[in-house]
Design a protein around this motif. Structure first.
Motif, PDB file in Angstrom:
ATOM      1  N   LYS A 129       5.791  -1.415   2.694  1.00  0.00           N
ATOM      2  CA  LYS A 129       6.550  -2.183   1.718  1.00  0.00           C
ATOM      3  C   LYS A 129       7.699  -1.315   1.219  1.00  0.00           C
ATOM      4  O   LYS A 129       7.564  -0.091   1.102  1.00  0.00           O
ATOM      5  N   TRP A 180       7.156   1.270  -1.414  1.00  0.00           N
ATOM      6  CA  TRP A 180       6.394   2.453  -1.002  1.00  0.00           C
ATOM      7  C   TRP A 180       7.353   3.507  -0.416  1.00  0.00           C
ATOM      8  O   TRP A 180       7.222   4.686  -0.703  1.00  0.00           O
ATOM      9  N   TYR A 215       1.939   8.747  -3.483  1.00  0.00           N
ATOM     10  CA  TYR A 215       2.617   8.186  -2.318  1.00  0.00           C
ATOM     11  C   TYR A 215       3.023   9.298  -1.337  1.00  0.00           C
ATOM     12  O   TYR A 215       2.847   9.161  -0.122  1.00  0.00           O
ATOM     13  N   LEU A 255      -3.611  -2.805  -4.017  1.00  0.00           N
ATOM     14  CA  LEU A 255      -2.163  -2.845  -3.833  1.00  0.00           C
ATOM     15  C   LEU A 255      -1.646  -1.539  -3.245  1.00  0.00           C
ATOM     16  O   LEU A 255      -0.796  -1.538  -2.345  1.00  0.00           O
ATOM     17  N   GLY A 308      -0.145  -1.284   0.751  1.00  0.00           N
ATOM     18  CA  GLY A 308       1.302  -1.185   0.800  1.00  0.00           C
ATOM     19  C   GLY A 308       1.841  -0.267   1.877  1.00  0.00           C
ATOM     20  O   GLY A 308       3.051  -0.280   2.157  1.00  0.00           O
TER      21      GLY A 308
END
Length: 351
Positions: free
Chosen positions: A152, A155, A264, A302, A306
């Motif tokens: 996504k 991300w 992340y 989520l 992602g």
């Protein structure tokens, strides 16, 4: 086919140091079973745990992610094979073993598909799932640019933001200089996570033992990743890489600079390293079954979905009772314990 990590000699010996007794068996083409000295690709690793409830002593045999379902095998045929294997294993288990618990290694694309097949097994489903039945699998055959493109957009943005903010990810193995200090930073983050989120973890020695069993040159590699900004340690994860798969095992985060998006960059670093190692897939290992915004772990759903992987659903844990009355009493206690830890303990920790 290479073994799933839960069936490896490495994992069996690790669990053997933490309350389980590993047993190894070879399974022939005719499904006959013989005792083996170690885990084999065509065999089954069984973990046995013995415990006491009041004056009674009992054992549970646990078979994680085995045996594999054959391509042309129907659900009923697979269930019959599980039952035959259980009968053959029984004489080799402690006399007080109340059941053999399986986590079937079958991946379904949807919950509907999973439910359709599970009802055909005709095997008792456990009240408690040992391994997470729902997860995200990210295929690593694509290039890094393709992997980024499949995420996504938010991300990709968060990965770049962490880098722009100056977040650095450091990877440690047990034979690296500075490992001991890095582990202490990680466990401090674990304790912060526990207090903040009401999550219960294993003892400190459990994670340290896992990390100490692998080095940077082992065929099964356990890595500790830490995200750092200046002198602050923000988050950390522990991963396992092997020939069959890469797995995100454990994670922790602190309470400061969370807007720097360290989680992340941690995952992206681990994904790239898993690809370089040669693992064909990265398993994020555990999400809620659906995109339900009311689920307490919806944020985890989520976050893990992602990165562009495929959501898959596994059957969960199933039991072959060997001592029906004792098994029934145990499962009642197990169900109560699961409720207590999900409800009562979480509330106590949050206070």
């Amino acid at each position: 086919m290479a073994q799933r990590f839960l069936q490896t000699e490495f994992w069996a010996q690790f669990k053997g140091n933490h309350g389980w007794t590993p047993l190894f068996f070879t399974v022939a083409d005719d499904n006959s079973i013989s005792v083996a000295e170690a885990a084999t690709e065509n065999g089954i690793t069984v973990l046995v745990r013995t415990f006491s409830i009041k004056l009674a002593t009992m054992s549970i045999a646990y078979i994680p992610m085995a045996p594999e379902k054959e391509a042309q095998e129907s659900d009923a045929e697979y269930a019959d094979r599980i039952k035959r294997i259980s009968e053959l294993l029984k004489p080799h288990l402690p006399a007080n073993t109340i059941c053999i618990r399986y986590d079937f290694p079958i991946d379904y694309a949807t919950l509907e598909e999973k439910n359709m097949h599970v009802k055909n097994f005709n095997i008792m489903q456990s009240n408690v799932a040992i391994q997470p039945p729902d997860t995200v699998l990210l295929q690593l055959h694509a290039s890094e640019d393709e992997l980024l493109a499949n995420m996504k957009s938010k991300w990709r943005y968060n990965i770049r933001l962490a880098e722009k903010k100056g977040v650095i990810v450091e990877a440690y193995h047990s034979d690296d200089e500075g490992f001991s200090q890095a582990f202490e930073h990680f466990y401090t983050l674990f304790e912060e996570t526990s207090k903040r989120d009401g999550v219960n973890f294993h003892a400190k020695s459990y994670y340290l033992d896992l990390l100490n069993r692998s080095s940077s040159s082992e065929p099964i590699r356990i890595t500790l990743y830490l995200a750092k900004h200046e002198t602050d340690y923000l988050a950390g994860i522990i991963t396992l890489f092997c020939e069959r798969e890469a797995v995100y095992l454990y994670g922790a985060s602190g309470n400061i600079k969370r807007n720097y998006m360290p989680a992340y960059l941690l995952q992206w670093t681990a994904i790239k390293d898993a690809k370089k190692f040669g693992s064909p897939v990265y398993d994020f290992y555990g999400i809620p079954p659906t995109d339900d915004e009311h689920h307490p772990m919806h944020g985890l759903y989520l976050f893990k979905t992602g990165f562009g992987g495929d959501i898959i659903h596994r059957p969960g844990s199933f039991d072959i009772p060997l001592k029906p009355f004792t098994y029934h009493m145990y499962t009642m206690a197990e169900k109560l314990r699961a409720w207590f830890y999900k409800k009562a303990v979480k509330k106590i920790v949050k206070r």
